[in-house]
Design a protein around this motif. Structure first.
Motif, mmCIF file in Angstrom:
data_model
loop_
_atom_site.group_PDB
_atom_site.id
_atom_site.type_symbol
_atom_site.label_atom_id
_atom_site.label_comp_id
_atom_site.label_asym_id
_atom_site.label_seq_id
_atom_site.Cartn_x
_atom_site.Cartn_y
_atom_site.Cartn_z
ATOM 1 N N ALA A 70 0.810 -1.210 0.000
ATOM 2 C CA ALA A 70 0.000 0.000 0.000
ATOM 3 C C ALA A 70 0.846 1.265 0.000
ATOM 4 O O ALA A 70 1.670 1.478 0.899
ATOM 5 N N ARG A 71 0.648 2.088 -1.022
ATOM 6 C CA ARG A 71 1.266 3.414 -1.034
ATOM 7 C C ARG A 71 0.526 4.339 -0.081
ATOM 8 O O ARG A 71 1.111 5.235 0.525
ATOM 9 N N LYS A 72 -0.795 4.114 0.043
ATOM 10 C CA LYS A 72 -1.609 4.916 0.945
ATOM 11 C C LYS A 72 -2.779 4.066 1.420
ATOM 12 O O LYS A 72 -3.421 3.382 0.634
ATOM 13 N N LEU A 73 -3.033 4.099 2.718
ATOM 14 C CA LEU A 73 -4.140 3.345 3.295
ATOM 15 C C LEU A 73 -4.872 4.263 4.261
ATOM 16 O O LEU A 73 -4.259 4.794 5.194
ATOM 17 N N THR A 74 -6.169 4.460 4.028
ATOM 18 C CA THR A 74 -6.954 5.356 4.877
ATOM 19 C C THR A 74 -8.220 4.653 5.358
ATOM 20 O O THR A 74 -8.665 3.661 4.775
#
Length: 201
Positions: free
Chosen positions: A125-129
């Protein structure tokens, strides 16, 4: 030289031949899903993928942080996951045809139902929100010392790691370099679509 060549026109017969392998691969994947082949495993790599879910509950969570080029990436492993609703989409460039969006949706929009199952969900994951609650969270564990979550996450010593006994995440969104379900992948109300252009979840 044909009149079409001299005018710089498109050779549609040749364009169709170039596009056939990509279309054929997508068709083969659709048939496999219809036959339940993907109940055993699922993997997407080599192209960015976006995955969203209304809510996710999991037994066992682990992650390790590493550098991928000029950015940090979280290699996250989620054990026995139950999800409410799922959308996964990949945008890819096909020669001549242009951009295509390959999208999978499943489940419903009720975050309380948890109708989907994924065993050992792995994400680069480059970004996980999302809105998360982690139970028994340990931060700063060496990657090779992780004991919770999928074993695939454990890496060499020196990488920063984190783990939890369980996790509940609402409004989950992961922008990932790759995604894999190493165990069973059970989907309800499955819909697979391919459309021209770039479309998100």
């Amino acid at each position: 030289m044909t009149d079409e060549d001299s005018r710089g026109g498109t050779r549609w017969g040749r364009a169709t031949l170039v596009a056939l392998p990509a279309v054929g691969a997508i068709a083969a994947l659709a048939v496999a899903m219809a036959q339940g082949v993907l109940a055993a495993s699922f993997a997407v790599s080599g192209v960015p993928i976006t995955l969203t879910s209304q809510s996710l509950s999991a037994e066992g969570f682990a992650g390790t942080v590493y550098n991928a080029g000029d950015q940090g990436v979280l290699y996250a492993g989620i054990g026995d996951a139950q999800l409410s609703g799922l959308c996964a989409n990949v945008v890819t460039d096909v020669p001549i045809v242009g951009q295509l969006t390959f999208k999978i949706t499943a489940g419903d929009t009720d975050p309380a139902t948890k109708e989907l199952r994924a065993g050992n969900l792995l994400l680069d994951a480059r970004k996980l929100t999302g809105d998360g609650t982690f139970h028994g969270l340990d931060l700063g564990v060496a990657s090779n010392a992780l004991t919770k979550g999928p074993a695939e996450v454990r890496k060499q010593a020196g990488n920063f790691g984190l783990q939890a006994d369980a996790a509940d995440i609402g409004a989950l969104r992961a922008d990932a370099l790759s995604a894999q379900v190493a165990g069973d992948f059970q989907l309800e109300n499955l819909d697979l679509s391919v459309s021209s252009g770039a479309h998100g979840c």
